[in-house]
Design a protein around this motif. Sequence first.
Motif, PDB file in Angstrom:
ATOM      1  N   ARG A  86      15.878  26.722  44.740  1.00  0.00           N
ATOM      2  CA  ARG A  86      16.351  25.792  45.768  1.00  0.00           C
ATOM      3  C   ARG A  86      17.858  25.869  45.917  1.00  0.00           C
ATOM      4  NH1 ARG A  86      18.170  20.639  45.370  1.00  0.00           N
ATOM      5  NH2 ARG A  86      17.445  20.465  43.222  1.00  0.00           N
ATOM      6  N   HIS A  87      18.615  25.889  44.767  1.00  0.00           N
ATOM      7  CA  HIS A  87      20.077  26.001  44.839  1.00  0.00           C
ATOM      8  C   HIS A  87      20.474  27.341  45.437  1.00  0.00           C
ATOM      9  CE1 HIS A  87      20.448  22.259  42.789  1.00  0.00           C
ATOM     10  NE2 HIS A  87      19.945  22.701  41.635  1.00  0.00           N
ATOM     11  N   TYR A  88      19.712  28.386  45.099  1.00  0.00           N
ATOM     12  CA  TYR A  88      20.008  29.707  45.660  1.00  0.00           C
ATOM     13  C   TYR A  88      19.853  29.670  47.183  1.00  0.00           C
ATOM     14  CZ  TYR A  88      19.412  34.615  46.900  1.00  0.00           C
ATOM     15  OH  TYR A  88      19.505  35.854  47.494  1.00  0.00           O
ATOM     16  N   LEU A  89      18.781  29.043  47.668  1.00  0.00           N
ATOM     17  CA  LEU A  89      18.568  28.978  49.110  1.00  0.00           C
ATOM     18  C   LEU A  89      19.595  28.082  49.797  1.00  0.00           C
ATOM     19  CD1 LEU A  89      14.661  28.828  49.166  1.00  0.00           C
ATOM     20  CD2 LEU A  89      16.099  30.654  50.103  1.00  0.00           C
ATOM     21  N   VAL A  90      20.040  27.013  49.112  1.00  0.00           N
ATOM     22  CA  VAL A  90      21.092  26.159  49.686  1.00  0.00           C
ATOM     23  C   VAL A  90      22.364  26.962  49.890  1.00  0.00           C
ATOM     24  CG1 VAL A  90      22.604  24.203  49.211  1.00  0.00           C
ATOM     25  CG2 VAL A  90      20.140  23.998  48.855  1.00  0.00           C
ATOM     26  N   ILE A  91      22.713  27.776  48.857  1.00  0.00           N
ATOM     27  CA  ILE A  91      23.918  28.608  48.959  1.00  0.00           C
ATOM     28  C   ILE A  91      23.772  29.610  50.097  1.00  0.00           C
ATOM     29  CG2 ILE A  91      25.294  30.342  47.753  1.00  0.00           C
ATOM     30  CD1 ILE A  91      24.549  28.878  45.138  1.00  0.00           C
ATOM     31  N   GLN A  92      22.607  30.266  50.171  1.00  0.00           N
ATOM     32  CA  GLN A  92      22.416  31.279  51.205  1.00  0.00           C
ATOM     33  C   GLN A  92      22.348  30.652  52.596  1.00  0.00           C
ATOM     34  OE1 GLN A  92      23.079  34.097  50.566  1.00  0.00           O
ATOM     35  NE2 GLN A  92      21.745  35.231  49.159  1.00  0.00           N
ATOM     36  N   SER A  93      21.942  29.384  52.685  1.00  0.00           N
ATOM     37  CA  SER A  93      21.852  28.745  54.001  1.00  0.00           C
ATOM     38  C   SER A  93      23.227  28.554  54.630  1.00  0.00           C
ATOM     39  CB  SER A  93      21.123  27.410  53.877  1.00  0.00           C
ATOM     40  OG  SER A  93      21.887  26.497  53.112  1.00  0.00           O
ATOM     41  N   PHE A  94      24.273  28.417  53.781  1.00  0.00           N
ATOM     42  CA  PHE A  94      25.626  28.335  54.334  1.00  0.00           C
ATOM     43  C   PHE A  94      26.083  29.681  54.858  1.00  0.00           C
ATOM     44  CE2 PHE A  94      25.628  24.521  51.694  1.00  0.00           C
ATOM     45  CZ  PHE A  94      26.223  23.611  52.551  1.00  0.00           C
ATOM     46  N   ARG A  95      25.712  30.738  54.161  1.00  0.00           N
ATOM     47  CA  ARG A  95      26.109  32.080  54.618  1.00  0.00           C
ATOM     48  C   ARG A  95      25.328  32.473  55.881  1.00  0.00           C
ATOM     49  NH1 ARG A  95      25.007  37.883  51.701  1.00  0.00           N
ATOM     50  NH2 ARG A  95      26.080  39.134  53.294  1.00  0.00           N
ATOM     51  N   PHE A  96      23.984  32.210  55.884  1.00  0.00           N
ATOM     52  CA  PHE A  96      23.155  32.523  57.041  1.00  0.00           C
ATOM     53  C   PHE A  96      22.920  31.240  57.849  1.00  0.00           C
ATOM     54  CE2 PHE A  96      22.011  35.592  53.774  1.00  0.00           C
ATOM     55  CZ  PHE A  96      22.049  36.804  54.472  1.00  0.00           C
ATOM     56  N   ARG A  97      23.984  30.563  58.252  1.00  0.00           N
ATOM     57  CA  ARG A  97      23.864  29.251  58.902  1.00  0.00           C
ATOM     58  C   ARG A  97      23.061  29.373  60.193  1.00  0.00           C
ATOM     59  NH1 ARG A  97      25.872  24.432  58.239  1.00  0.00           N
ATOM     60  NH2 ARG A  97      27.209  25.168  56.530  1.00  0.00           N
ATOM     61  N   GLY A  98      22.011  28.547  60.231  1.00  0.00           N
ATOM     62  CA  GLY A  98      21.163  28.545  61.410  1.00  0.00           C
ATOM     63  C   GLY A  98      20.199  29.716  61.481  1.00  0.00           C
ATOM     64  N   LYS A  99      20.222  30.554  60.478  1.00  0.00           N
ATOM     65  CA  LYS A  99      19.363  31.738  60.514  1.00  0.00           C
ATOM     66  C   LYS A  99      17.963  31.458  59.961  1.00  0.00           C
ATOM     67  CE  LYS A  99      18.598  36.097  61.270  1.00  0.00           C
ATOM     68  NZ  LYS A  99      18.500  36.601  62.651  1.00  0.00           N
ATOM     69  N   PHE A 100      17.840  30.503  59.036  1.00  0.00           N
ATOM     70  CA  PHE A 100      16.527  30.248  58.451  1.00  0.00           C
ATOM     71  C   PHE A 100      16.440  28.819  57.943  1.00  0.00           C
ATOM     72  CE2 PHE A 100      19.025  31.293  54.743  1.00  0.00           C
ATOM     73  CZ  PHE A 100      18.503  30.496  53.733  1.00  0.00           C
ATOM     74  N   ARG A 101      15.206  28.383  57.746  1.00  0.00           N
ATOM     75  CA  ARG A 101      14.908  27.125  57.088  1.00  0.00           C
ATOM     76  C   ARG A 101      14.010  27.429  55.877  1.00  0.00           C
ATOM     77  NH1 ARG A 101      11.513  24.284  59.311  1.00  0.00           N
ATOM     78  NH2 ARG A 101      10.715  25.786  60.848  1.00  0.00           N
ATOM     79  N   PHE A 102      13.933  26.484  54.937  1.00  0.00           N
ATOM     80  CA  PHE A 102      13.062  26.711  53.778  1.00  0.00           C
ATOM     81  C   PHE A 102      12.385  25.409  53.379  1.00  0.00           C
ATOM     82  CE2 PHE A 102      17.076  25.467  51.865  1.00  0.00           C
ATOM     83  CZ  PHE A 102      16.700  24.630  50.822  1.00  0.00           C
ATOM     84  N   GLU A 103      11.297  25.591  52.642  1.00  0.00           N
ATOM     85  CA  GLU A 103      10.524  24.441  52.169  1.00  0.00           C
ATOM     86  C   GLU A 103       9.951  24.783  50.791  1.00  0.00           C
ATOM     87  OE1 GLU A 103       7.306  21.626  54.250  1.00  0.00           O
ATOM     88  OE2 GLU A 103       6.564  23.645  53.837  1.00  0.00           O
ATOM     89  N   ILE A 104      10.055  23.848  49.858  1.00  0.00           N
ATOM     90  CA  ILE A 104       9.554  24.041  48.490  1.00  0.00           C
ATOM     91  C   ILE A 104       8.600  22.890  48.179  1.00  0.00           C
ATOM     92  CG2 ILE A 104      10.130  24.268  46.050  1.00  0.00           C
ATOM     93  CD1 ILE A 104      12.890  25.252  46.898  1.00  0.00           C
TER      94      ILE A 104
END
Length: 608
Positions: A457-475
């Motif tokens: 989850r923390h990894y995806l939070v970090i990547q969401s800033f780099r790929f802003r608006g590029k993807f969503r995730f759900e756990i």
Amino acid sequence: MRERKYRFFPLRPQHTPGGRRRRSNKLRSIQLIITVSFTAVTVLVAVIVSFMLYNKFARTAEENANINMQQIIEQVNYNLELYVTGMSRIFATAEGQITGSASIDSPLLSERMDTLMSSREDLVSVSVFTPEGDYVVGTPGLVLQQNTQLENQSWFTSASKSAEIAYSAPHVQNLFKGNYPWVVSISKMISYQEQGQTHQGILLLDFNFRTIDELSRQVKLGKRGYAYILDSLGNIVYHPQQQLIYAGLKYENVEPVLEYAYRSYIDTSTGDKRLITVRTLAETGWKIVGVAYYDEIVTTKRDLNQFLFWFLGVVISLVIAVSVLLSWLIASPIRRLERTVKQVGEGDLHTPIQVSGAYEVEQLSLRFNMMLQRIRQLMDQIIYEQETKRKGELEVLQSQINPHFLYNTLNSVIRLAERGKTDDVITMIQSLSKFFRISLSRGKNFITVQEELDHIRHYLVIQSFRFRGKFRFEIKAQEEVLQYQTIKLILQPIVENALYHGIEMSPDEGFISIAASLQSGSIVITVADNGLGMSPETLGSLLKGGVRTGGGSGVGVRNVNERIGLFYGREYGLSFASELEEGTTVTIVFPAVPAEIPAESGEEDTSS
């Protein structure tokens, strides 16, 4: 790979009294075992051969008596077949005359019936009845009795149910007044003419049973042997001791007789050993049963007694001498082999065994050398697996602090700080801190499922800033799954693949779904994305090392699969399902093992 040497240290035997151990070793000596075994087997074979010789004459006499008995029964069967065939022809003649007559009550038909009656002395009566049991016509001079209940008699019911000729068991004829002979009835449903109309009726011919009785009484099978006749239902048609049967003083075991139409067997149900021969009349289904007493078949077995005692004595003496010699010849090279094997047990595994002797001993030596080679291969395999395991652990440690990932993350933090997005900077720094804290995990190889989900989850939070608006995730995870144990860092390489190979190159917004559940004692984690998907060729090469993650750890899905297989067994690991332009689903399966230390933090369901 350099050559490895292995050395075994033999176990020390428990201390036992010396005399007892020496006696035990002597009793287990291969020479003694071979001597005793060879002697016992040979003597057993000699006894069996002697027994076979002893029974040779008895078997020959029994076979000859059986053949003779079969011939007699066959002759009786043939005679009865001829007689029954004659009965059938008379019946066919009567049927033809009645069905061919213009009227059942014509004088010409009556005259023909008289002629038919006079042609056979054993023909008792000819008569026709309606299906309702009314008397139509019959042998002249016979008057039907009242209350005969003929519709309940076997010949009447059999003819009513079947279009074939029916043969009854012997019985007393009670249809006509003043005449009560012992007869066999033949009946059949026929058509006849009366007053210009066609009617159905039952034609009945009664034959005197005396002829069948005389044919059967002529059978002599030894002093006590005899023959009897059964019908198809197991009722006794004829028996020379019929009165004893009816009185319950004699018993015949008819169940085995009814099972076969043609057979011979031994019967002991009456207390005496008897040879039974069965034949079946084709026309009536009656069974002719011949009974011969076994003690009359084999009259003597004394010819071989003296020879057998002499033969066994000589054989046992010779066998003991030969077995001692052969056991020594066999045991000598095996003792040499035992000494050589003992040397191998005290040395290293590269010591070869070279023992000459019999073919089996040489093969044993060869197989033992092959076994040593296989042991060395298995030990090398174990060492290789341990090295692979350690290598995977080192790769995991290397992936825990990935300079490229850290560089990109810090650049993203700087850009956010320059833009004045303090909250995003705090969120990203917190996620990065927790990401590395879980990655390090104080050097542990196992963490809880909750910690692994927090890590990704923390990894995806970090990547969401780099790929802003590029993807969503759900756990998502079941509550009971979170406290089970898992190998750490098994999700990050798979999610990296989803980001860099599936979503980054896709023009649409990506979505990554991670779910953890407990199924039949196993943890099942699925990672699904809606990215570009993979071709069947790419999908088939994933676990063969042909595809690696594109942007991060370098561990790859193959390493994840190998680590799970090494820790839990080859039946666990990864499986893939993917379609081009549809997305990819990765399923991770490993056994549910409770964690020793519960997770400190985590969320069951987080979406972004």
